[in-house]
Write a protein that holds these residues in place. Structure first.
Motif, PDB file in Angstrom:
ATOM      1  N   GLY A  26       8.925   0.345  -1.829  1.00  0.00           N
ATOM      2  CA  GLY A  26       8.848  -0.511  -0.643  1.00  0.00           C
ATOM      3  C   GLY A  26       8.307   0.307   0.509  1.00  0.00           C
ATOM      4  O   GLY A  26       7.148   0.715   0.530  1.00  0.00           O
ATOM      5  N   GLY A  70      13.435   5.926   1.290  1.00  0.00           N
ATOM      6  CA  GLY A  70      14.631   6.287   0.521  1.00  0.00           C
ATOM      7  C   GLY A  70      14.896   7.791   0.606  1.00  0.00           C
ATOM      8  O   GLY A  70      13.966   8.589   0.751  1.00  0.00           O
ATOM      9  N   LEU A  99       5.256  -2.893  -3.030  1.00  0.00           N
ATOM     10  CA  LEU A  99       5.517  -4.311  -2.736  1.00  0.00           C
ATOM     11  C   LEU A  99       5.094  -4.692  -1.322  1.00  0.00           C
ATOM     12  O   LEU A  99       5.329  -5.811  -0.879  1.00  0.00           O
ATOM     13  N   GLY A 153      13.511  -2.670  -0.911  1.00  0.00           N
ATOM     14  CA  GLY A 153      14.142  -1.347  -0.982  1.00  0.00           C
ATOM     15  C   GLY A 153      15.598  -1.411  -0.543  1.00  0.00           C
ATOM     16  O   GLY A 153      16.462  -0.761  -1.124  1.00  0.00           O
ATOM     17  N   GLU A 182      18.044   0.317  -8.046  1.00  0.00           N
ATOM     18  CA  GLU A 182      17.002   1.295  -7.686  1.00  0.00           C
ATOM     19  C   GLU A 182      15.746   1.188  -8.546  1.00  0.00           C
ATOM     20  O   GLU A 182      15.157   2.201  -8.942  1.00  0.00           O
ATOM     21  N   HIS A 218      23.014   5.650   0.012  1.00  0.00           N
ATOM     22  CA  HIS A 218      21.624   6.044  -0.235  1.00  0.00           C
ATOM     23  C   HIS A 218      21.225   5.869  -1.687  1.00  0.00           C
ATOM     24  O   HIS A 218      20.041   5.839  -2.008  1.00  0.00           O
TER      25      HIS A 218
END
Ligand SMILES: Cc1cc2nc3c(=O)[nH]c(=O)nc-3n(C[C@H](O)[C@H](O)[C@H](O)COP(=O)(O)OP(=O)(O)OC[C@H]3O[C@@H](n4cnc5c(N)ncnc54)[C@H](O)[C@@H]3O)c2cc1C
Length: 473
Positions: free
Chosen positions: A67, A71, A89, A141, A198, A428
């Motif tokens: 995304g 991250g 995306l 995400g 994920e 996370h």
């Protein structure tokens, strides 16, 4: 036709990037991981995503969904082999529908979080997910990592904020699950399986999100404290006094704020004298559904009690929207100041709030004993029991020397997390950074069930291989 030719025919030549055009997609935000890829492919619709996934599945080409690439665990970075396709995306960025009476909105996975917040606000509603990366991270995400942020205390994580999903499976089928229902007991909850996966089980292409009324008024305060125990006492007081109106409770070590004012001299701590040098600060936010006066009265009562019982040493309440933004800006700048200061060994941990002070004291002591001189960079969402507990190079250390000891530092910190009944990832995710630690620390039955689910939904292992789980263990 080669795989690349088929992908070009599917999404258009301009949306298949190779060589230097692909470079920004092949490293993570922290620049800890660098990979290679066959290409970066950017479809514009769910049908195109499905066609890309089918092409890759047939050819056995791994897919790494991506995304906003913000991250923090290397989950969106491909490995070194150059075999994978990075599936970006970002072109799927339409708000499909807003239903104000049902308090829901349907959005595509590539929508940037901030644009979703803005669209909700224009419709007179609140989409409450709020992260420091909200100008770049995407809804896909956020879902894939089950993102948290600063409003979890009141509204929950992304899992609580999504009612339905649209997903392209590892075989390239489309699951049409965009339902705006608060209740739906029709078997296994696939939505909750894909959220937090994920990119290892499928590609999220759209979601139905939950909306809330916009607050009528809000108040923000920065509180200076002597200890984490005092911060925990303040949290308890604020919860009792403010109930569900307490929407933010962020803990920051004084050292973190000092590194923000060093890195960004335009920012200032609003305290003077002793209060400007205390070891801990808390940023509180209250959101009220009645009025500005009502909000302020409740806030002042709670904070007055905290000063009276000595849990708060000093308090600054923002008197304007600009002051409130400035206080939040201090908090949101910590990850950027940290990045500017160099590399660190990061932990994103969840522990019972009642054991927070004990955890920090014991873990700091253990680390100093084994790695004397390292710096402890500690901040996080205390209201959710979530700390970003980072270990940075101090006197006598370099980035390289510290990172060479990363696994040994993980071992010390993770052992202490285990002792207080915590988790090695709060918000996370696992990605590649914590994959080996997950295998070590997860309950063996839970881990085996996770492998069973992975094999069932992604039998050929092409969905984001090497992330979350060690392959075939
Ligand atoms: C300054 C800063 C502050 C941050 N603050 C917070 C915070 O407070 N709370 C928090 O939770 N996180 C925080 N983060 C981390 C990060 O922003 C979040 O994890 C965010 O949800 C990632 O979104 P993204 O679109 O950037 O995902 P990416 O980084 O692109 O991907 C993350 C993972 O999701 C997968 N993925 C992405 N899109 C899809 C999709 N459509 N379908 C399936 N899988 C997909 C990827 O493969 C990867 O495994 C912060 C990051 C930064 C840089």
């Amino acid at each position: 036709m080669s795989v690349l030719d088929t992908l070009r025919a599917t999404v258009g030549d301009a949306h298949v990037r190779e060589g230097t055009d692909a470079a920004p997609y092949l490293t993570d935000w922290r620049e800890r991981y660098r990979g290679h890829a066959l290409a970066v492919v950017s479809p514009a619709s769910t049908d195109e995503v499905a066609a890309v996934v089918r092409t890759c599945a047939t050819a056995g080409v791994p897919i790494v969904p991506q995304g906003g690439n913000t991250g923090l665990c290397g989950g969106a970075t491909p490995d070194d082999s150059g075999r994978a396709v990075v599936l970006s995306l970002r072109r799927m960025n339409r708000i499909r529908a807003i239903d104000p009476y049902n308090d829901t909105m349907d959005v595509e996975a590539g929508c940037v979080l901030q644009s979703v917040q803005d669209a909700a606000r224009e419709a007179g509603r609140l989409f409450p997910l709020s992260l420091g990366s909200e100008g770049s991270c995407t809804i896909g995400g956020n879902l894939a990592t089950n993102a948290g942020g600063t409003q979890v205390l009141r509204y929950g994580t992304m899992r609580e904020l999504a009612l339905g999903l649209e997903v392209v499976t590892a075989r390239g089928d489309i699951w049409h699950g965009l339902r705006g229902l608060r209740k739906d007991n029709t078997g296994y909850d696939l939505r909750d399986l894909f959220i937090g996966s994920e990119g290892t089980l499928g590609v999220i292409t759209a979601a139905t999100l939950r909306l809330y009324p916009l607050p009528v008024a809000s108040c923000t305060a920065l509180v200076a404290l002597s200890s984490i125990d005092d911060a925990v006492a303040l949290l308890s007081l604020a919860r009792r006094g403010l109930g569900a109106s307490l929407t933010g409770f962020e803990l920051m070590a004084g050292d973190c704020l000092a590194s923000v004012t060093r890195a960004f001299p335009a920012q200032r701590l609003p305290f003077e004298g002793n209060a400007a040098t205390l070891p801990w600060y808390v940023l509180l936010e209250l959101s009220d559904s009645e009025s500005e006066a009502h909000a302020r009265e409740r806030f002042e009562t709670v904070l007055g009690d905290a000063v009276a019982n000595d849990s708060a040493r000093d308090v600054v309440i923002a008197s304007s929207f600009a002051q409130s933004r400035a206080l939040w800006h201090l908090r949101e700048s910590i990850p950027l100041a940290e990045k500017a200061a160099g590399k660190a060994v990061k932990h994103d941990i969840s522990i019972p709030v009642s054991r927070m002070a004990e955890f920090v004291r014991d873990t700091n002591e253990a680390l100093q004993h084994i790695f004397p001189g390292v710096r402890h960079v500690i901040f996080g969402h205390l209201g959710d029991g979530n700390l970003h507990y980072n270990v940075a190079p101090g006197a006598g250390w370099t980035d390289i020397a510290l990172l060479a000891r990363q696994e040994a530092i993980f071992d010390v910190v993770h052992a202490h997390i285990g002792r207080v009944g915590g988790s090695i990832s709060a918000e996370h995710g696992i990605g590649q950074l914590r994959r080996d630690a997950l295998a070590q620390f997860k309950d063996p039955i839970e881990l085996a069930l996770m492998h069973t689910i992975k094999h069932a939904l992604d039998p050929h292992g092409t969905m984001n291989p090497g992330k979350v789980l060690i392959a075939d263990s």
